[in-house]
Design an enzyme around this catalytic site. Structure first.
Site, PDB file in Angstrom:
ATOM      1  CG  ASN A 137      -1.914   1.482   1.147  1.00 20.35           C
ATOM      2  OD1 ASN A 137      -2.103   1.942   0.690  1.00 20.35           O
ATOM      3  ND2 ASN A 137      -1.187   1.907   2.400  1.00 20.35           N
ATOM      4  CG  ASP A 206      -1.564   5.181   0.037  1.00 19.96           C
ATOM      5  OD1 ASP A 206      -2.209   4.211   0.753  1.00 19.96           O
ATOM      6  OD2 ASP A 206      -2.616   5.600  -1.252  1.00 19.96           O
ATOM      7  CG  ASP A 236       0.546  -4.009   6.005  1.00 24.85           C
ATOM      8  OD1 ASP A 236      -0.036  -4.092   6.754  1.00 24.85           O
ATOM      9  OD2 ASP A 236       0.988  -3.535   6.181  1.00 24.85           O
ATOM     10  CG  HIS A 240      -5.578   2.036   4.799  1.00 25.95           C
ATOM     11  ND1 HIS A 240      -5.950   3.019   4.743  1.00 25.95           N
ATOM     12  CD2 HIS A 240      -4.764   0.755   5.667  1.00 25.95           C
ATOM     13  CE1 HIS A 240      -5.910   2.901   6.714  1.00 25.95           C
ATOM     14  NE2 HIS A 240      -5.936   1.582   7.028  1.00 25.95           N
ATOM     15  CD  GLU A 267      -4.090  -4.646   8.717  1.00 20.50           C
ATOM     16  OE1 GLU A 267      -4.210  -4.472   9.698  1.00 20.50           O
ATOM     17  OE2 GLU A 267      -3.412  -4.077   7.606  1.00 20.50           O
TER      18      GLU A 267
HETATM   19  C1  AAO Z   1       4.993   4.331  12.432  1.00 21.19           C
HETATM   20  C2  AAO Z   1       5.073   5.337  13.239  1.00 21.19           C
HETATM   21  C3  AAO Z   1       4.058   6.187  13.617  1.00 21.19           C
HETATM   22  C4  AAO Z   1       4.412   6.986  11.993  1.00 21.19           C
HETATM   23  C5  AAO Z   1       4.705   5.344  11.099  1.00 21.19           C
HETATM   24  C6  AAO Z   1       4.851   6.564   9.490  1.00 21.19           C
HETATM   25  O1  AAO Z   1       4.480   4.131  14.721  1.00 21.19           O
HETATM   26  O2  AAO Z   1       3.788   7.090  14.767  1.00 21.19           O
HETATM   27  O3  AAO Z   1       3.006   7.692  11.163  1.00 21.19           O
HETATM   28  O4  AAO Z   1       5.454   4.701  11.408  1.00 21.19           O
HETATM   29  O5  AAO Z   1       5.893   7.397   9.543  1.00 21.19           O
HETATM   30  C7  AAO Z   1       3.057  -0.375  11.296  1.00 21.19           C
HETATM   31  C8  AAO Z   1       2.736   0.091  13.334  1.00 21.19           C
HETATM   32  C9  AAO Z   1       2.969   1.639  13.736  1.00 21.19           C
HETATM   33  C10 AAO Z   1       3.975   2.407  12.510  1.00 21.19           C
HETATM   34  C11 AAO Z   1       3.630   1.258  10.705  1.00 21.19           C
HETATM   35  C12 AAO Z   1       5.124   1.828   9.468  1.00 21.19           C
HETATM   36  O6  AAO Z   1       2.121  -0.697  14.119  1.00 21.19           O
HETATM   37  O7  AAO Z   1       2.941   2.009  14.801  1.00 21.19           O
HETATM   38  O8  AAO Z   1       3.487   3.574  12.513  1.00 21.19           O
HETATM   39  O9  AAO Z   1       3.869  -0.387  10.582  1.00 21.19           O
HETATM   40  O10 AAO Z   1       6.293   1.281  10.486  1.00 21.19           O
HETATM   41  C13 AAO Z   1      -4.530   1.166  10.551  1.00 21.19           C
HETATM   42  C14 AAO Z   1      -4.255   0.304   9.363  1.00 21.19           C
HETATM   43  C15 AAO Z   1      -3.807  -1.123   9.226  1.00 21.19           C
HETATM   44  C16 AAO Z   1      -2.743  -1.078  10.515  1.00 21.19           C
HETATM   45  C17 AAO Z   1      -3.280  -0.571  11.523  1.00 21.19           C
HETATM   46  C18 AAO Z   1      -1.854  -0.278  12.050  1.00 21.19           C
HETATM   47  O11 AAO Z   1      -5.885   0.074   8.587  1.00 21.19           O
HETATM   48  O12 AAO Z   1      -3.631  -1.331   8.134  1.00 21.19           O
HETATM   49  O13 AAO Z   1      -3.173   0.889  11.083  1.00 21.19           O
HETATM   50  N1  AAO Z   1      -2.114  -2.657  10.074  1.00 21.19           N
HETATM   51  C19 AAO Z   1      -1.267  -2.675   9.808  1.00 21.19           C
HETATM   52  C20 AAO Z   1      -0.357  -3.755  10.390  1.00 21.19           C
HETATM   53  C21 AAO Z   1       0.893  -2.634  10.715  1.00 21.19           C
HETATM   54  C22 AAO Z   1       1.733  -1.756  10.409  1.00 21.19           C
HETATM   55  C23 AAO Z   1       0.965  -0.777   9.425  1.00 21.19           C
HETATM   56  C24 AAO Z   1      -0.249  -2.105   8.715  1.00 21.19           C
HETATM   57  C25 AAO Z   1       1.937  -0.740   8.397  1.00 21.19           C
HETATM   58  O14 AAO Z   1      -1.037  -5.049  10.553  1.00 21.19           O
HETATM   59  O15 AAO Z   1       1.979  -3.289  11.894  1.00 21.19           O
HETATM   60  O16 AAO Z   1       2.027  -0.535  11.347  1.00 21.19           O
HETATM   61  O17 AAO Z   1       2.378  -1.257   7.571  1.00 21.19           O
HETATM   62  C26 AAO Z   1      -9.021   2.349  13.610  1.00 21.19           C
HETATM   63  C27 AAO Z   1      -8.991   1.727  12.433  1.00 21.19           C
HETATM   64  C28 AAO Z   1      -8.123   1.123  11.492  1.00 21.19           C
HETATM   65  C29 AAO Z   1      -6.935   1.054  11.558  1.00 21.19           C
HETATM   66  C30 AAO Z   1      -6.432   2.170  12.902  1.00 21.19           C
HETATM   67  C31 AAO Z   1      -5.044   2.092  13.777  1.00 21.19           C
HETATM   68  O18 AAO Z   1      -9.637   0.907  14.575  1.00 21.19           O
HETATM   69  O19 AAO Z   1     -10.462   1.049  12.206  1.00 21.19           O
HETATM   70  O20 AAO Z   1      -8.608   0.387  10.577  1.00 21.19           O
HETATM   71  O21 AAO Z   1      -5.337   0.520  11.960  1.00 21.19           O
HETATM   72  O22 AAO Z   1      -7.963   3.097  13.423  1.00 21.19           O
HETATM   73  O23 AAO Z   1      -5.205   3.699  13.283  1.00 21.19           O
HETATM   74  C32 AAO Z   1     -11.469   0.645  17.920  1.00 21.19           C
HETATM   75  C33 AAO Z   1     -11.782   0.218  16.640  1.00 21.19           C
HETATM   76  C34 AAO Z   1     -10.792   0.081  15.477  1.00 21.19           C
HETATM   77  C35 AAO Z   1     -10.260   1.189  15.471  1.00 21.19           C
HETATM   78  C36 AAO Z   1      -8.899   1.150  17.123  1.00 21.19           C
HETATM   79  C37 AAO Z   1      -8.559   2.702  16.909  1.00 21.19           C
HETATM   80  O24 AAO Z   1     -10.838  -0.481  18.165  1.00 21.19           O
HETATM   81  O25 AAO Z   1     -13.355  -0.653  16.845  1.00 21.19           O
HETATM   82  O26 AAO Z   1     -12.251   0.085  13.980  1.00 21.19           O
HETATM   83  O27 AAO Z   1      -9.787   1.493  18.109  1.00 21.19           O
HETATM   84  O28 AAO Z   1      -8.806   3.115  16.791  1.00 21.19           O
END
Ligand code: AAO
Length: 630
Positions: A137, A206, A236, A240, A267
């Site tokens: 993505n 993106d 992953d 998005h 995902e």
């Molecule tokens: C890192 C830094 C960030 C910086 C970024 C860019 O930590 O501070 O901004 O670099 O410089 C992983 C880490 C991230 C890391 C990223 C890149 O977890 O911390 O960021 O690598 O190094 C969304 C996505 C989902 C994603 C998830 C983390 O939709 O795809 O965020 N997961 C995958 C991987 C994950 C990875 C990435 C993607 C990136 O599994 O390991 O990130 O490749 C709502 C939305 C979700 C959203 C969350 C978080 O969720 O619905 O879609 O996930 O927010 O933003 C309740 C709700 C639920 C909600 C949740 C949180 O539970 O029911 O819907 O609250 O609000």
């Protein structure tokens, strides 16, 4: 409820599709004596995979013998391509650098290209498939040097090692948390969904996956992985990307590798109330986050009696259809509060016994394709894997206080075979349900071949001691939750449970524990786990291939393609006139199978002359069968 977790090519294309494939030039020049096309039997059950998060390739390679012995299907591995360097001042060894990339070069903290290939091959030879976590993505949000030395510049969106330039990305905007929420106004919802798909996730540049060039570069990356022997992908951040974009990319991959029956799970975090819904992605499997919350909530704070109705814990609770759902109790994000946040049961916050019982339930209940999470200890949610003083990842020693290895915890690992045997026996239903009105439950898995397993889960402070109608055939069974069953000898070290001729058994389960018995672990009865099998090396001599020609084996069992040349197994070139390769026999274990070697050149298939060759597959161990072309 039919649960065939590892979908077959037949399931994917359907019978019509199968005929279409044949019509599209895959007609053999020599007609196999016994074609079986109409109703291929179900694939061998292979029903559970493990996420070996941040493990090095060499360690995974070593682990595959264990995983195969326990009946696991596959390993989800951390993203294998070149990530940003882990030299960020604030988080020197953060795990999430693996989700930001400089290029699609296969090189990462887990190992280089050679180590990756060797892991894939070694695991495959043992019957274990590798699923790569693919990040397609976005690219890295740094101006830095990648792990393999590729330079890139985030501010100009220049990633020359792919190459991607600024026009390959969506324009700058960052996803706001409000974008994720569902709006009952269709226009507003569509705008939010578009921002989720076209704006940046946490500032990550993106990719414009609507663009043909970008789709091609991503498809090339996936094809590269398939050609190394990878058998599946976790996509992953699929949420998005527009579903059309993912389908277009996968279509390119399938067009290039039409006979590769790889697995895909996407995902899509949808715990309800989202502008983007998981139901938009059911053209492939989807990580079913609602399941982790539904099951986790009952184990953490609810009552297990509510699981009674299989329909409820499925579409009745708003979950995806069983055959589209990939399920888990936690994943690498939710164990540390990232993504959807902490799932209600996770290894960081939950007691080990609650964690184990939730996993026992997941592995015994016929819904979805389960993943077991295998973690390492951390103090800060950004912490990367255990490391040496030079910053490299430590080799795995399970249970050393750093590598947690939940996939080896006895109750969890032994329930993999329970699920395999239950599914293998056609046991798709829950029967013989019992509960105490609260947090003690028991049920059997049964179907067309009768009862295959019985499990009792006690999530209470008092002991269960009662007689159960298990429905199982009479015998002495190993309680695999607390005991080890050695399948080569049939010896059960530990507790056994005796089922009488009427199917009843007295079962005692201490507080916060479980009991599980199944037809694959009867004391005194050696077995092969279903879903694992006996590797047989097929070798053919006496045919000198020309450039463009490749030799395959095709035969009478699903593992050999059911005489369908589209699903024949490719062998490896050995020398001038010899080709050889392993096929892990599962349905064919202990049986005499028929087969032939074929030569494929493009769409032309040439059959080995003469009558079908036969081979009796041993019941255990491995086998070899060598033949001359003529
Ligand atoms: C890192 C830094 C960030 C910086 C970024 C860019 O930590 O501070 O901004 O670099 O410089 C992983 C880490 C991230 C890391 C990223 C890149 O977890 O911390 O960021 O690598 O190094 C969304 C996505 C989902 C994603 C998830 C983390 O939709 O795809 O965020 N997961 C995958 C991987 C994950 C990875 C990435 C993607 C990136 O599994 O390991 O990130 O490749 C709502 C939305 C979700 C959203 C969350 C978080 O969720 O619905 O879609 O996930 O927010 O933003 C309740 C709700 C639920 C909600 C949740 C949180 O539970 O029911 O819907 O609250 O609000």
């Amino acid at each position: 409820m039919l649960m065939l977790a590892h979908r077959s090519a037949l399931a994917r294309f359907g019978v019509l599709g199968l005929f279409l494939l044949l019509a599209l030039g895959l007609t053999p020049t020599f007609v196999a004596p016994r074609p079986v096309l109409a109703a291929a039997p179900p694939p061998p059950p292979s029903t559970v995979f493990v996420n070996l998060h941040e493990w090095k390739w060499g360690d995974i390679s070593n682990e595959c013998a264990y995983l195969a012995d326990k009946g696991y299907t596959a390993v989800q591995v951390s993203p294998p391509n070149e990530h940003i360097k882990a030299n960020l001042a604030s988080y020197p060894h953060s795990w999430w650098v693996r989700y930001q990339h400089a290029s699609y070069i296969i090189s990462s903290r887990s190992g280089d290209s050679t180590a990756f290939n060797s892991m894939v091959t070694n695991c495959k030879n043992k019957g274990i498939v590798i699923y790569a976590d693919v990040v397609i993505n976005h690219m890295g949000d740094q101006t830095n040097q990648g792990h393999a030395g590729s330079t890139f510049n985030r501010s100009t969106k220049s990633y020359p090692a792919v190459p991607y330039g600024s026009t390959d990305f969506h324009s700058d905007c960052v996803i706001q948390s409000s974008d994720y929420s569902y709006s009952s106004d269709p226009n507003t919802n569509a705008q939010r969904a578009a921002r989720v798909r076209n704006c940046q996730l946490g500032g990550l540049p993106d990719l414009d996956t609507g663009k043909e060039y970008v789709r091609t570069k991503i498809a090339e990356y996936l094809i590269n992985l398939l050609d190394r022997g990878v058998g599946g992908f976790r996509i992953d951040a699929a949420k998005h990307m527009h579903p059309n974009d993912i389908q277009a990319i996968l279509a390119k991959v399938r067009a290039a590798r039409p006979t590769n029956n790889f697995y895909v799970v996407q995902e899509v975090i949808d715990t309800g109330g989202q502008s983007v819904s998981s139901s938009e992605y059911t053209f492939e499997d989807v990580n079913e986050f609602k399941y982790a919350f539904a099951v986790g909530n009952e184990f953490a704070n609810g009552q297990l009696k509510y699981f009674k109705n299989p329909v409820q814990l499925g579409t009745g609770w708003g979950l995806l259809a069983d055959d589209k759902a990939q399920v888990f109790i936690e994943n690498h994000d939710t164990e540390r509060g990232h993504g959807a946040g902490y799932t209600p049961v996770n290894n960081k916050q939950s007691a080990d016994d609650v964690y184990t019982l939730a996993n026992v339930f997941m592995l015994s209940w016929p819904y979805g394709y389960p993943m077991v999470m295998s973690s390492y200890e951390w103090a800060n949610d950004n912490d990367g894997p255990p490391r040496n003083s030079d910053g490299t990842t430590k080799s795995v020693t399970c249970f050393d206080g750093q590598w947690i290895c939940q996939h080896r915890w006895r109750a969890i690992t032994n329930m993999v075979a329970f699920r395999n045997y239950a599914t293998g026996a056609g046991a798709y239903n829950v029967t013989k349900w019992w509960d105490n009105g609260n947090d003690q439950i028991a049920f059997a898995r049964s179907g067309s071949s009768g009862v295959a397993g019985f499990v009792v889960i006690n999530r209470e402070g008092s002991t269960i001691n009662r007689s159960f109608d298990t429905g199982l055939p009479a015998g002495t069974y190993c309680n695999v939750i607390v005991s080890e069953f050695v399948r080569s000898t049939g010896v059960c070290s530990g507790q056994t449970i005796t089922v009488a001729s009427n199917g009843w058994a007295t079962i005692v389960v201490p507080p916060m524990s479980a009991a599980a018995i199944h037809i694959g672990a009867k004391a005194g009865q050696p077995t092969n786990p279903v879903g694992k099998g006996v590797p047989v090396t097929f070798t053919v001599n006496g045919f000198v291939t020309q450039p463009g020609q490749e030799i395959y084996v095709v035969g009478s069992t699903p593992e050999l393609g059911n005489w369908n040349t589209a699903y024949a197994v490719k062998l490896n070139w050995v020398d001038s006139d010899t080709w050889s390769g392993p096929v892990v026999m599962t349905n064919g274990v202990g049986k005499t199978v028929q087969f032939k070697f074929i030569v494929k050149q493009g769409s032309t298939v040439t059959w080995q002359p003469g009558s079908n060759r036969t081979y009796t597959v041993p019941a255990t161990g491995s086998g070899t069968t060598t033949h001359n072309w003529n």
